[in-house]
Design a protein around this motif. Sequence first.
Motif, short mmCIF file in Angstrom:
data_model
loop_
_atom_site.label_atom_id
_atom_site.label_comp_id
_atom_site.label_asym_id
_atom_site.label_seq_id
_atom_site.Cartn_x
_atom_site.Cartn_y
_atom_site.Cartn_z
N GLN A 1 1.10 -1.70 -0.14
CA GLN A 1 0.07 -0.15 -0.12
C GLN A 1 0.68 1.38 -0.02
OE1 GLN A 1 -3.82 -0.97 2.69
NE2 GLN A 1 -3.98 1.62 2.63
N THR A 2 1.74 1.14 0.22
CA THR A 2 2.34 2.56 1.01
C THR A 2 4.40 3.04 0.32
OG1 THR A 2 4.07 1.87 2.57
CG2 THR A 2 1.98 2.51 3.01
N GLY A 3 4.74 1.48 -0.25
CA GLY A 3 5.84 1.36 -1.03
C GLY A 3 7.11 1.77 0.10
N MET A 4 6.34 1.91 1.46
CA MET A 4 7.74 1.81 2.65
C MET A 4 7.76 0.80 3.35
SD MET A 4 8.10 5.32 2.75
CE MET A 4 7.49 5.73 4.64
N MET A 5 9.08 0.25 3.88
CA MET A 5 9.09 -0.86 4.99
C MET A 5 10.53 -0.36 5.79
SD MET A 5 9.39 -5.19 4.22
CE MET A 5 8.86 -5.56 2.70
N HIS A 6 9.77 -0.48 6.93
CA HIS A 6 10.45 -0.96 7.86
C HIS A 6 12.48 -1.86 7.24
CE1 HIS A 6 12.91 -0.78 12.31
NE2 HIS A 6 12.28 0.31 12.99
N ASN A 7 14.02 -1.28 8.21
CA ASN A 7 14.76 -2.45 8.03
C ASN A 7 14.57 -3.51 8.58
OD1 ASN A 7 17.20 -2.48 7.43
ND2 ASN A 7 17.67 -2.56 9.42
N ARG A 8 14.13 -3.30 9.96
CA ARG A 8 13.95 -4.78 10.85
C ARG A 8 13.49 -6.20 10.08
NH1 ARG A 8 15.87 -8.18 13.33
NH2 ARG A 8 17.68 -6.16 14.31
N LEU A 9 11.24 -5.89 8.94
CA LEU A 9 10.80 -5.75 8.30
C LEU A 9 11.74 -6.65 6.89
CD1 LEU A 9 8.04 -3.68 9.22
CD2 LEU A 9 8.54 -5.75 9.99
#
Length: 460
Positions: free
Chosen positions: A330-338
């Motif tokens: 949905q956002t095109g973003m992802m946290h590094n841990r994920l």
Amino acid sequence: MKSLCWIRRDLRLHDHAALSKALERGETSIVFIFDPHILDKLDDKEDKRLTFIIDSLKEMEETLQKKGSSIHILYGTPEEEIPLLAHELKVSYVFSNRDYEPYAKIRDQLVAKKLAALNIEFELFKDTVYYEKNEVLTNMGGTYKVFTPYKNKWLEKFESQGKIVPTYDCPLNGLIKFENKKNIIDFDWYKIIGFKEAPVLLPGGSKAAKKRLKTFADKIDDYKDARNYPAIDGTSQLSVHLRFGTISIRELVQESITHRSDGASTWLSELIWRDFYHMILDVHPEVEKVAFKPVYDNIKWPGTQAHFQAWCDGQTGFPIVDAAMRCFKQTGMMHNRLRMIVASFLCKILLVDWRKGEKYFAEKLLDYDLAANNGGWQWSSSSGCDAQPYFRIFNPYTQSEKFDAEGKFICIWCPELAKAKNKQIHHPDILLFPDYPKPIVSYDNNRIRCLEIYSVVKGS
Ligand SMILES: Cc1cc2nc3c(=O)[nH]c(=O)nc-3n(C[C@H](O)[C@H](O)[C@H](O)COP(=O)(O)OP(=O)(O)OC[C@H]3O[C@@H](n4cnc5c(N)ncnc54)[C@H](O)[C@@H]3O)c2cc1C
């Protein structure tokens, strides 16, 4: 002497090496090219990155118009367009900042050749990274393949230079004044390039980047711990700005050294990882196609297309993986841990070739950067330089319990589990949560299969 400054992944008008050099030489024009070699590869015609780029260009244009100037915006192949414009403007020099991606290097060589035939000099400058490949070398004069000694050498060099971070002045009064009817604000460039404006998730431009840096500076001291928890706003979220150069790497390095805390030095280490992966791509361009450690290309990946699709759609039945992938879609973003959890899960539990995941990230990541993305995937699949050992397999259940203990992040993206309590959020009982997908594979069984398929690399 007149110059042309060709901006690419450096969408700003301050602390800009090439622009500063051009202004130093005399009257300067600025050009940006929408390159069909790049755009034609994007299937999503509402690509959010295009909106970020156009918004950033609009901000630059507003500043330039106040100075009576404008950006030349073109659509076409750079090897045709740059020499034509340079000739038309009668410039003696074209200046740009160096780009280390294989396509960019070939493109720049072609442009240089065509400009040389017109007697126009093409000069490239270091700007995207803090130190380039020849600046951080082993004692034997070679390039590093392992991060920690690279980082130590990077820091040693930085300290030997008195930790003085250079900045590049860009006095905009030296810009050539002209009116431009096809400027990025008043002309429908989306239509020309065949794209549509996407909803803004992350505003483009240098003002937004500076604002984000200011917000992060207040919590940089907590970064060392906070950076691990996806439900906490504990990282800078500046990767998209760094990717498109709305802020310079030097501004970030400068910020990191104005704080004396473990948090700030950990953050500086992440910026050094970025330099490291750019250096690796520059020195080993083949990593774009093959494993850094060739023996890892002997692995036969048994994972299925159905499992890959379930991973993309966030329907694997592993809550932390699904929450991350749904958020990403949905956002095109992802946290590094994920990113580390889902990448490890794809290749080591679903047993799908890491290149499929790398490609999917490349299509969707707002901050997609070939060097960092390839580095991250090769690290996760263990095929990269200084990667995690092949037998280290992230357990999605324990990662979830550790880094999203209360399931705050999971609940946002997996509403089917909103009522789950304690361990149920990480490892739901399918009878209690029938709306949530049941696990598509057994973690325990596939962990063993993973060690079997990776056995071809043993002893390498
Ligand atoms: C599988 C995988 C794929 C990745 N793909 C990308 C990508 O396409 N583009 C990208 O910028 N980063 C990528 N990363 C690295 C990292 O996940 C992001 O840089 C980070 O999540 C961005 O968030 P931030 O700006 O809040 O980072 P912060 O934690 O605030 O870090 C500051 C900056 O340091 C750099 N950085 C941080 N971690 C890394 C890292 N491991 N490698 C290289 N640079 C780093 C980024 O530029 C980041 O903006 C990937 C990591 C993995 C495991």
